[in-house]
Design a protein around this motif. Structure first.
Motif, PDB file in Angstrom:
ATOM      1  N   GLN A  98      -9.402   8.373  -9.594  1.00  0.00           N
ATOM      2  CA  GLN A  98     -10.427   8.424  -8.545  1.00  0.00           C
ATOM      3  C   GLN A  98     -10.311   7.278  -7.548  1.00  0.00           C
ATOM      4  O   GLN A  98     -10.936   7.322  -6.488  1.00  0.00           O
ATOM      5  N   THR A  99      -9.514   6.256  -7.898  1.00  0.00           N
ATOM      6  CA  THR A  99      -9.321   5.093  -7.005  1.00  0.00           C
ATOM      7  C   THR A  99      -7.867   4.653  -7.110  1.00  0.00           C
ATOM      8  O   THR A  99      -7.563   3.613  -7.691  1.00  0.00           O
ATOM      9  N   LEU A 100      -6.982   5.429  -6.552  1.00  0.00           N
ATOM     10  CA  LEU A 100      -5.553   5.172  -6.705  1.00  0.00           C
ATOM     11  C   LEU A 100      -5.113   3.951  -5.890  1.00  0.00           C
ATOM     12  O   LEU A 100      -5.411   3.865  -4.688  1.00  0.00           O
ATOM     13  N   PRO A 101      -4.376   3.023  -6.488  1.00  0.00           N
ATOM     14  CA  PRO A 101      -3.938   1.810  -5.789  1.00  0.00           C
ATOM     15  C   PRO A 101      -2.581   1.994  -5.107  1.00  0.00           C
ATOM     16  O   PRO A 101      -1.689   1.146  -5.229  1.00  0.00           O
ATOM     17  N   PHE A 102      -2.410   3.095  -4.395  1.00  0.00           N
ATOM     18  CA  PHE A 102      -1.133   3.405  -3.772  1.00  0.00           C
ATOM     19  C   PHE A 102      -1.324   3.655  -2.277  1.00  0.00           C
ATOM     20  O   PHE A 102      -2.407   4.046  -1.830  1.00  0.00           O
ATOM     21  N   ASP A 103      -0.252   3.478  -1.530  1.00  0.00           N
ATOM     22  CA  ASP A 103      -0.311   3.627  -0.083  1.00  0.00           C
ATOM     23  C   ASP A 103      -0.521   5.083   0.312  1.00  0.00           C
ATOM     24  O   ASP A 103      -0.181   6.012  -0.432  1.00  0.00           O
ATOM     25  N   ASP A 104      -1.059   5.272   1.505  1.00  0.00           N
ATOM     26  CA  ASP A 104      -1.185   6.601   2.076  1.00  0.00           C
ATOM     27  C   ASP A 104       0.203   7.238   2.212  1.00  0.00           C
ATOM     28  O   ASP A 104       1.197   6.554   2.502  1.00  0.00           O
ATOM     29  N   GLU A 105       0.250   8.549   2.004  1.00  0.00           N
ATOM     30  CA  GLU A 105       1.458   9.350   2.240  1.00  0.00           C
ATOM     31  C   GLU A 105       2.686   8.764   1.531  1.00  0.00           C
ATOM     32  O   GLU A 105       3.763   8.668   2.107  1.00  0.00           O
ATOM     33  N   SER A 106       2.516   8.396   0.265  1.00  0.00           N
ATOM     34  CA  SER A 106       3.612   7.750  -0.457  1.00  0.00           C
ATOM     35  C   SER A 106       4.240   8.616  -1.544  1.00  0.00           C
ATOM     36  O   SER A 106       5.208   8.194  -2.184  1.00  0.00           O
TER      37      SER A 106
END
Length: 269
Positions: A98-106
């Motif tokens: 629910q709170t992913l620590p990853f960049d947009d469009e990755s």
């Protein structure tokens, strides 16, 4: 959904893997991996990876230059998963879907096997999956169909409920088998921003070597265990035996043919 509904710790991960992995999850893991087709390269994010059942199938089926980042909320599940798979293109990370620590469009694909039902805020998880997907990327997940279409699990759910008539444990019907309405799923994905959404009902058959096998897996290898122990601290083995006897009465005392039904969703950004 209470906090214990997503708690897979202590001895639960090992029992889950041993008794439920091949019986319930491997047939659908193969189905999800096959839906990725001949993916030549790219990045896959797996959320709610559990003990790595889908991870192992994808690592075997896909080219080695496809990167797989497998995540789960429960570190104990990931620890067991990492012990069962050593692949250079697979990495493990504890995180909340629910709170992913990853960049947009990755990522090119987000995969989730029987995990969406456990997300307290499904809309947040859907929005996060959309955010980290590249344009045109796929969100591929499955959830269980209605409980009546999965008789083995229903028998165990009924037994545990009857054992505590004043306060029946409802984990099985509330969580793993509580999110099967096609319209509800489609609307939630549309509201999150997904475009094309395909929903399929997929039936599978597996086999348990004995009634004790699924009885142990479902009563002791899922959060149902916490509900049983909260109502009767010393009744876990008793309830497991009751589940075994009920499964014998329904399916016989030899190997059990387990007919299952699940819903598979493919949503495109």
């Amino acid at each position: 959904m209470g906090s214990s509904d997503a708690a897979f710790a202590g001895s639960i991960p090992a029992i889950y893997e041993q008794y439920l992995g091949r019986l319930l999850f491997e047939p659908y893991a193969a189905d999800l991996a096959a839906r990725l087709g001949e993916m030549p390269k790219g990045r896959i994010l797996e959320v709610a990876a559990g003990t790595g059942i889908v991870t192992r199938v994808m690592a075997k089926a896909l080219p080695k230059n496809v990167e797989i980042l497998a995540t789960d909320l429960n570190q104990a599940m990931l620890d067991l998963a990492a012990k069962n798979l050593d692949a250079p293109n697979v990495t493990w990370r504890q995180t909340d879907a629910q709170t992913l620590p990853f960049d947009d469009e990755s990522f090119d694909v987000v995969v989730c096997q029987f995990g969406v039902m456990f997300f307290p805020d499904k809309q947040a998880a859907y929005r996060e999956a959309l955010r980290v997907l590249k344009p045109g990327g796929l969100y591929l997940f499955n959830v269980w169909d209605r409980l009546d279409a999965n008789q083995l699990s229903k028998v165990v759910s009924d037994v545990t409920g009857a054992a505590f008539p004043d306060d029946p444990p409802k984990f099985i019907e509330r969580v793993p088998f509580g999110y099967f309405n096609h319209d509800t799923i489609r609307r939630a994905l549309q509201d999150a921003g997904f475009g094309r959404i395909d929903i399929d009902v997929v039936e599978k058959i597996s086999e348990a070597p004995s009634p004790l096998h699924p009885a142990t897996g479902l009563t002791q290898g899922t959060p149902l265990r916490m509900e049983i122990e909260a109502r009767g601290a010393n009744r876990l083995e008793e309830i497991t035996h009751k589940a075994e006897e009920a499964l014998k009465a329904r399916f016989g005392d030899g190997p059990i043919e387990n007919r299952m039904s699940a819903i598979v969703v493919t949503a495109q950004r």
